[in-house]
Enzyme design. Structure first.
Site, PDB file in Angstrom:
ATOM      1  N   ASP A 115      -5.392 -27.555  36.192  1.00 43.08           N
ATOM      2  CA  ASP A 115      -6.017 -28.430  35.203  1.00 43.08           C
ATOM      3  C   ASP A 115      -7.046 -29.370  35.849  1.00 43.08           C
ATOM      4  OD1 ASP A 115      -5.754 -29.315  32.355  1.00 43.08           O
ATOM      5  OD2 ASP A 115      -5.340 -31.234  33.313  1.00 43.08           O
ATOM      6  N   ASP A 131      -8.284 -25.416  24.127  1.00 42.33           N
ATOM      7  CA  ASP A 131      -9.182 -26.575  23.985  1.00 42.33           C
ATOM      8  C   ASP A 131     -10.414 -26.275  23.135  1.00 42.33           C
ATOM      9  OD1 ASP A 131      -7.628 -28.194  25.606  1.00 42.33           O
ATOM     10  OD2 ASP A 131      -8.669 -27.593  27.434  1.00 42.33           O
TER      11      ASP A 131
HETATM   12  C1  NOJ Z   1      -7.663 -29.870  30.286  1.00 41.14           C
HETATM   13  C2  NOJ Z   1      -6.626 -29.247  29.418  1.00 41.14           C
HETATM   14  O1  NOJ Z   1      -6.953 -27.916  29.177  1.00 41.14           O
HETATM   15  C3  NOJ Z   1      -6.557 -30.083  28.170  1.00 41.14           C
HETATM   16  O2  NOJ Z   1      -5.788 -29.477  27.151  1.00 41.14           O
HETATM   17  C4  NOJ Z   1      -6.026 -31.436  28.545  1.00 41.14           C
HETATM   18  O3  NOJ Z   1      -6.062 -32.286  27.419  1.00 41.14           O
HETATM   19  C5  NOJ Z   1      -6.836 -32.076  29.665  1.00 41.14           C
HETATM   20  N1  NOJ Z   1      -7.202 -31.154  30.700  1.00 41.14           N
HETATM   21  C6  NOJ Z   1      -6.062 -33.194  30.308  1.00 41.14           C
HETATM   22  O4  NOJ Z   1      -4.999 -32.684  31.060  1.00 41.14           O
END
Ligand code: NOJ
Length: 563
Positions: free
Chosen positions: A204, A334
């Site tokens: 991440d 996302d």
């Molecule tokens: C990227 C992740 O894919 C997302 O879902 C998350 O909110 C942020 N990083 C923070 O961890």
């Protein structure tokens, strides 16, 4: 196969991403769980995928659905137990499936014991696990936060009269990688999971981990465009190399970094094999195509252009042509659903555009990643009411706007296409209540189009369903290694309707034709003799023009030919 090719299972494999909260509920609490994934392993295997990437399943207060971890070595209650996890892993190994976990170590939860300790006093042994700015130094230099209602990444904490840094929500304090103890903790928890037998990590926002802990004022060029600054930390590569040497290099595993802010010019710094850092990463150039400059979540008014779509993929293919390796995705948890964003989810074009986009991902160089439901063409839900949204990102941006007297209607219109919840609605298994996801009201509304054919059970029985096409196309990628390793050549570069390219491996050459048009198209490629070409797969009936260099495609048709 060609010498020096550096064959790897993670180059040849197809990845299936599971958002556990939304996949299958077995306990009747409206939330998916690990037992639910176990229940569906035979289905997953039947798709022809090889690797499962699981979004975070660790203990978490769920401020950001598991991306705020309070215990890296335990399983979130709602999802089950460590025994369930072990059973999942065993079930996967039995079926020859690999497991990639999410590694979220740019930040932890504020409920993690490290942070609980860290905030207690300025001389607590864990103080230096996080970034603190003592209040006597004045207001800290501006840093922007993704999920903070005020957009401020510094949160004042009364107990020690200091501010802590949180690039994401106020409950996601950033870990201080500059402290070697933090790095050792991370390497040790990675080892814990590797020793259990997991096959890799998706990391991440890994490009954000290194910070200049003096926190200089942000140079003006980054005003409103903070991502390039966050991803250019001074010791990023030192840390990734150290991680590689301390842990990764000891196992036969794969790594894929989530790398916002990383561009073509510094891509190889991460994945050039000689540098010993990562195997692959996700770049966000495609995801930016229909977004306002520097605004990850705001759509442009003008539609994106196919020539721009081609350029992104052609440029990135070229970067990894000799060294490193790419990753291919069109959506994830996302970003909105693939068919709604890059295809056309109207009744007329849904089938062809969903399968055309599957053909695309499965015929490009670079490891393909599919988000659960993409194999059956799941679409955006497009919530009208703010009360339907569950994502902290949408909810907090709404609050910001409300406080500033912004245009809330325009905001919802944007979220209907852009919100992350579009990609998180429950998996559509069958036509029973809640699409077979849960017997209770699900944590996020189910898309009602499960009643209109967008569900697994109905598509199992239809020969030409989106699901069955996915299976066939996944098999094609396995049968034709040229589609994995072959070089890529763009054809019809300036065309706004058809994406055409060839993949060449030793003596073999394949032609991929993808229509992004809502009408029938006829095109000519001078160098290709369509009379000699042999069809490998298509998502619709083939119409031959009878001419040597000319082909015709139905709306959103995809074809692969062996030349
Ligand atoms: C990227 C992740 O894919 C997302 O879902 C998350 O909110 C942020 N990083 C923070 O961890």
């Amino acid at each position: 196969m060609k010498k020096g090719l550096n064959r790897q299972w993670w180059k040849e494999g197809v990845v299936y991403q599971i958002y556990p909260r939304s996949f299958q509920d077995t306990t009747g609490n409206g939330v998916g769980d690990i037992k639910g994934i176990i229940k569906r392993l035979d289905y997953i295997k039947s798709l022809g995928v090889d690797i499962i990437w699981l979004n975070p399943i660790y203990e978490s207060p769920n401020d950001d659905n598991g991306y705020d971890i309070s215990d890296y070595r335990n399983i979130m209650h709602e999802f089950g137990t460590m025994a369930d996890f072990d059973a999942l892993l065993a079930g996967m190994k039995e079926r020859g499936l690999k497991l990639v976990m999410d590694l979220v170590v740019n930040h932890s939860s504020d409920e993690h014991k490290w942070f609980q300790e860290s905030r207690k006093s300025r001389n607590n042994p864990y103080r230096d696990y996080y970034h603190w700015w003592p209040a006597e130094k004045g207001t800290p230099p501006k840093r922007w936060s993704y999920f903070d209602v005020k957009g401020n990444a510094w949160q004042y904490d009364k107990t020690t009269d200091a501010y802590y840094l949180h690039y994401f929500s106020v409950k996601q304090p950033d870990l201080k990688w500059e402290n070697p103890k933090v790095r050792q903790e991370v390497y040790s928890l990675m080892e814990f999971w590797f020793e259990k037998g997991v096959d890799g990590f998706r990391m991440d926002v890994i490009s954000f981990i290194s910070k200049d802990s003096d926190f200089p004022e942000l140079p003006e060029v980054y005003d409103g465009k903070f991502i390039p600054f966050y991803s250019d930390g001074p010791k990023l590569h030192e840390y990734l190399h150290e991680m590689n040497q301390s842990v990764l290099s000891k196992y036969d595993i794969m790594t894929v970094g989530e790398a916002p802010g990383i561009g073509l010019d510094n891509a190889l710094d991460f994945v050039d094999e000689n540098r010993k850092e990562l195997n692959m990463f996700f770049h966000f150039e495609l995801m930016a195509l229909d977004r306002k400059e520097g605004k990850t979540f705001e759509m442009t008014k003008e539609p994106w252009k196919l020539t721009a779509f081609k350029k992104v993929h052609s440029d990135w293919d070229a970067v990894f042509a000799e060294k490193g390796w790419g990753s291919m995705f069109l959506n994830n948890h996302d970003f909105p659903r693939t068919v709604s964003r890059w295809g056309n989810d109207s009744k007329t074009h849904w089938h062809n555009s969903a399968t055309m986009l599957q053909t695309f991902l499965l015929s490009m160089r670079g490891t393909p990643y599919f988000h659960y439901g993409e194999e059956i063409g799941m679409t955006n839900i497009r919530f009208n009411n703010i009360t339907d949204y569950q994502d902290i990102n949408t909810i907090n941006r709404y609050k910001t706007l409300e406080q500033n007297g912004g245009d809330l209607e325009e905001f919802i219109a944007n979220e209907k296409d852009a919100s992350r919840d579009n990609a998180r609605t429950p998996m559509q298994w069958d036509t029973s209540e809640n699409a077979g996801f849960s017997q209770t009201k699900p944590w996020l509304k189910v898309n009602t189009n499960y009643e209109e054919g967008i569900n697994v059970a109905s598509q199992e029985t239809e020969k030409n369903s989106v699901l069955n096409y996915f299976r066939q196309m996944a098999q094609v990628r396995k049968d034709y290694p040229a589609l994995v390793y072959g070089s890529y050549q763009l054809l019809l570069q300036a065309d706004e309707e058809v994406y055409a390219y060839s993949r060449t491996f030793e003596e073999e050459r394949y032609l991929v034709l993808l229509s992004f048009s809502t009408t029938k198209t006829t095109k000519t490629i001078d160098e290709i003799d369509f009379k000699q070409a042999e069809l490998v797969i298509s998502n619709d009936e083939i119409y031959t023009t009878g001419q040597v260099n000319t082909f015709e495609l139905k709306p959103y048709q995809a074809c692969i030919y062996k030349l």
